[in-house]
Motif scaffolding. Structure first.
Motif, PDB file in Angstrom:
ATOM      1  N   ASP A 190       0.867  -1.174   0.000  1.00  0.00           N
ATOM      2  CA  ASP A 190       0.000   0.000   0.000  1.00  0.00           C
ATOM      3  C   ASP A 190       0.905   1.226   0.000  1.00  0.00           C
ATOM      4  O   ASP A 190       1.767   1.373   0.886  1.00  0.00           O
ATOM      5  CB  ASP A 190      -0.896   0.030   1.244  1.00  0.00           C
ATOM      6  CG  ASP A 190      -2.106  -0.877   1.120  1.00  0.00           C
ATOM      7  OD1 ASP A 190      -2.385  -1.346   0.002  1.00  0.00           O
ATOM      8  OD2 ASP A 190      -2.782  -1.116   2.143  1.00  0.00           O
ATOM      9  N   ASN A 203       2.421   0.344   3.937  1.00  0.00           N
ATOM     10  CA  ASN A 203       2.388  -1.023   4.464  1.00  0.00           C
ATOM     11  C   ASN A 203       2.933  -1.983   3.418  1.00  0.00           C
ATOM     12  O   ASN A 203       2.825  -1.726   2.210  1.00  0.00           O
ATOM     13  CB  ASN A 203       0.968  -1.441   4.846  1.00  0.00           C
ATOM     14  CG  ASN A 203       0.947  -2.395   6.036  1.00  0.00           C
ATOM     15  OD1 ASN A 203       1.970  -2.963   6.409  1.00  0.00           O
ATOM     16  ND2 ASN A 203      -0.219  -2.571   6.637  1.00  0.00           N
ATOM     17  N   HIS A 253      -2.291   0.036  -4.737  1.00  0.00           N
ATOM     18  CA  HIS A 253      -2.037  -1.239  -4.069  1.00  0.00           C
ATOM     19  C   HIS A 253      -1.346  -2.103  -5.111  1.00  0.00           C
ATOM     20  O   HIS A 253      -1.977  -2.554  -6.067  1.00  0.00           O
ATOM     21  CB  HIS A 253      -3.350  -1.878  -3.611  1.00  0.00           C
ATOM     22  CG  HIS A 253      -3.188  -3.231  -2.979  1.00  0.00           C
ATOM     23  ND1 HIS A 253      -2.692  -3.403  -1.705  1.00  0.00           N
ATOM     24  CD2 HIS A 253      -3.458  -4.481  -3.449  1.00  0.00           C
ATOM     25  CE1 HIS A 253      -2.665  -4.700  -1.418  1.00  0.00           C
ATOM     26  NE2 HIS A 253      -3.122  -5.372  -2.457  1.00  0.00           N
ATOM     27  N   PHE A 274      -6.038   1.537  -1.611  1.00  0.00           N
ATOM     28  CA  PHE A 274      -5.082   0.640  -0.976  1.00  0.00           C
ATOM     29  C   PHE A 274      -5.704  -0.763  -0.968  1.00  0.00           C
ATOM     30  O   PHE A 274      -6.563  -1.054  -1.799  1.00  0.00           O
ATOM     31  CB  PHE A 274      -4.749   1.140   0.428  1.00  0.00           C
ATOM     32  CG  PHE A 274      -4.146   2.528   0.448  1.00  0.00           C
ATOM     33  CD1 PHE A 274      -3.178   2.893  -0.482  1.00  0.00           C
ATOM     34  CD2 PHE A 274      -4.551   3.478   1.377  1.00  0.00           C
ATOM     35  CE1 PHE A 274      -2.617   4.169  -0.485  1.00  0.00           C
ATOM     36  CE2 PHE A 274      -4.005   4.753   1.389  1.00  0.00           C
ATOM     37  CZ  PHE A 274      -3.039   5.096   0.453  1.00  0.00           C
ATOM     38  N   ALA A 275      -5.276  -1.643  -0.069  1.00  0.00           N
ATOM     39  CA  ALA A 275      -5.781  -3.018  -0.039  1.00  0.00           C
ATOM     40  C   ALA A 275      -7.307  -3.026   0.007  1.00  0.00           C
ATOM     41  O   ALA A 275      -7.926  -2.279   0.773  1.00  0.00           O
ATOM     42  CB  ALA A 275      -5.205  -3.763   1.158  1.00  0.00           C
ATOM     43  N   CYS A 278     -11.295  -2.491   2.376  1.00  0.00           N
ATOM     44  CA  CYS A 278     -10.810  -1.746   3.552  1.00  0.00           C
ATOM     45  C   CYS A 278      -9.908  -2.595   4.450  1.00  0.00           C
ATOM     46  O   CYS A 278      -9.740  -2.296   5.634  1.00  0.00           O
ATOM     47  CB  CYS A 278     -11.974  -1.182   4.366  1.00  0.00           C
ATOM     48  SG  CYS A 278     -12.877   0.151   3.526  1.00  0.00           S
ATOM     49  N   THR A 280      -6.890  -2.543   4.279  1.00  0.00           N
ATOM     50  CA  THR A 280      -5.764  -1.654   4.577  1.00  0.00           C
ATOM     51  C   THR A 280      -5.828  -1.113   6.004  1.00  0.00           C
ATOM     52  O   THR A 280      -4.810  -0.713   6.573  1.00  0.00           O
ATOM     53  CB  THR A 280      -5.724  -0.488   3.564  1.00  0.00           C
ATOM     54  OG1 THR A 280      -4.526   0.251   3.744  1.00  0.00           O
ATOM     55  CG2 THR A 280      -6.928   0.434   3.727  1.00  0.00           C
ATOM     56  N   VAL A 291      -3.860   5.020   7.481  1.00  0.00           N
ATOM     57  CA  VAL A 291      -3.322   5.202   6.128  1.00  0.00           C
ATOM     58  C   VAL A 291      -4.086   6.260   5.341  1.00  0.00           C
ATOM     59  O   VAL A 291      -3.514   6.933   4.468  1.00  0.00           O
ATOM     60  CB  VAL A 291      -3.309   3.873   5.344  1.00  0.00           C
ATOM     61  CG1 VAL A 291      -2.365   2.879   5.987  1.00  0.00           C
ATOM     62  CG2 VAL A 291      -4.709   3.288   5.204  1.00  0.00           C
TER      63      VAL A 291
END
Length: 387
Positions: A190, A203, A253, A274-275, A278, A280, A291
């Protein structure tokens, strides 16, 4: 601006938006969500469009790639749309990386052509996947030519299911990518490119598999050791990718593999988020950071301090996936407590409605046991379905 979209927005994300008073696009997903009226500073589609058309590098985050539809429709010629189209299309992404990885084998084919193809001339082992995809829908590893026919048959079933769940900008079965299988450990990152185009890592996840045929998203691990080993290396790769297209103000991501000889090869980049689902959010447990705030406020984690003070546990997020043969008409429930008894230190459980989604649950936790990770990878969700 934040774009909330289906299928899932966590309470943590919603609370973060409210606490920071960030603007949120006024759309159907917000109207249908279980969110207190007046909690969000809503921005109409027209106002958002007119404002972001004046921004060279729009700062927008979404919890879901379903938001891509709005961006491509309303900001079609923006840098943001160009980034999305480049990264979301795995074929275009591979073509962009040819200069960096000239020997990497890949082939783009129409789905109708794929169904008629024979395995002659394909350099096995390969991975077959939709050029536009999400999670592991339609992703298959094929080690030998004799597996080809059965995999393509399974692929057709999966694409029909994906079409019922996601719009074409998220999962599209029109074109497929056949590419060489990258041997090595898989990781995900991320990160975001800041206003100056510098990559900022938030991350790093290790993505273990049960065996060579496994392509599931069952568990992603994070630890001090993983961060220490790969922070600088992955940062250099991200910088090189960003410089190819002058990427700025953009969250990603990215999934990649590290070969036995240490070569880092990107698999794909998921844009504007991001991932997924959620997941992330797990960074709040592992590293004590939010984040979303780091991206929106353009902050950089002080990793030396964070890692020095972090526990030596391995943190993870785990996904309890709906099996391919799941019969929703016969579904009577999922044995959550029995399933969760396989996890030793659960920090949070997010139950998902499997009738409308490909998951039963998302689990955040930590462990010190490699055996527990293998056990989690071995779990079969169909054994916990009430029918």
């Amino acid at each position: 601006m934040i774009i909330i979209e289906k299928p899932y927005a966590s309470e943590f994300l919603i609370d973060t938006i409210v606490q920071n008073d960030w603007g949120v696009l006024d759309n159907t997903a917000v109207e249908e969500a279980d969110i207190e009226e007046g909690a969000f500073d809503l921005i109409s589609s027209d106002i958002a469009k007119n404002y972001y058309l004046t921004q060279e590098y729009p700062l927008i985050y979404s919890n879901s790639e379903n938001a891509i539809t709005w961006v491509l429709k309303n900001l079609p010629d923006s840098n943001l749309s160009n980034y999305i189209k480049l990264f979301k299309d795995k074929i275009a992404f591979r073509e962009m990386l040819q200069e960096m990885f000239p020997d990497f084998y890949f082939k783009a084919v129409e789905f109708d052509e794929l169904k008629k193809m024979t395995p002659d001339g394909i350099r096995f082992p390969v991975v077959v996947k939709p050029s536009v995809g999400f999670l592991s829908f339609g992703v298959h590893t094929i080690k030998e030519s004799k597996e080809w026919k059965d995999v393509i048959s399974q692929l057709e079933k999966e694409m029909r299911m994906a079409a019922m769940m996601y719009p074409n900008h998220v999962v599209n079965s029109t074109k497929f990518l056949i590419e060489e299988m990258i041997e090595g450990e898989e990781y995900a990152v991320d990160a975001y490119f800041d206003r100056d185009g510098e990559p900022v890592i938030l991350n790093i996840f290790q993505h273990p598999f049960l065996n060579s045929k496994d392509v599931s998203d069952r568990i992603y691990l994070m630890s001090v050791g993983i961060m220490t080993k790969y922070m600088a290396k992955f940062g250099l790769l991200l910088r090189e990718i960003g410089q190819l297209k002058n990427i700025k103000n953009f969250p990603v991501h990215i999934e990649l593999r590290v070969t036995k000889d240490g070569k880092i090869i990107p698999i794909e980049v998921n844009p504007m988020r991001f991932a997924g689902w959620c997941t992330t959010d797990v960074a709040k447990y592992a590293w004590g950071i939010n984040v979303y705030e780091y991206f929106y406020d353009q902050k950089k984690p002080n990793w030396n301090e964070i890692l020095a003070n972090a526990t030596r546990d391995v943190f993870y997020f785990s996904m309890a996936e709906v099996p391919a043969n799941f019969d929703r008409k016969k579904y009577k429930g999922f044995e959550y407590e029995r399933f969760l008894s396989n996890y030793s230190n659960v920090l949070e459980v997010r139950r998902i409605n499997p009738l409308d989604n490909p998951l039963f649950a998302i689990i955040f936790g930590s462990t010190t046991s490699k055996e527990e990770v293998v056990k989690i990878l071995s779990l079969k969700t169909q054994d916990y379905i009430k029918s």
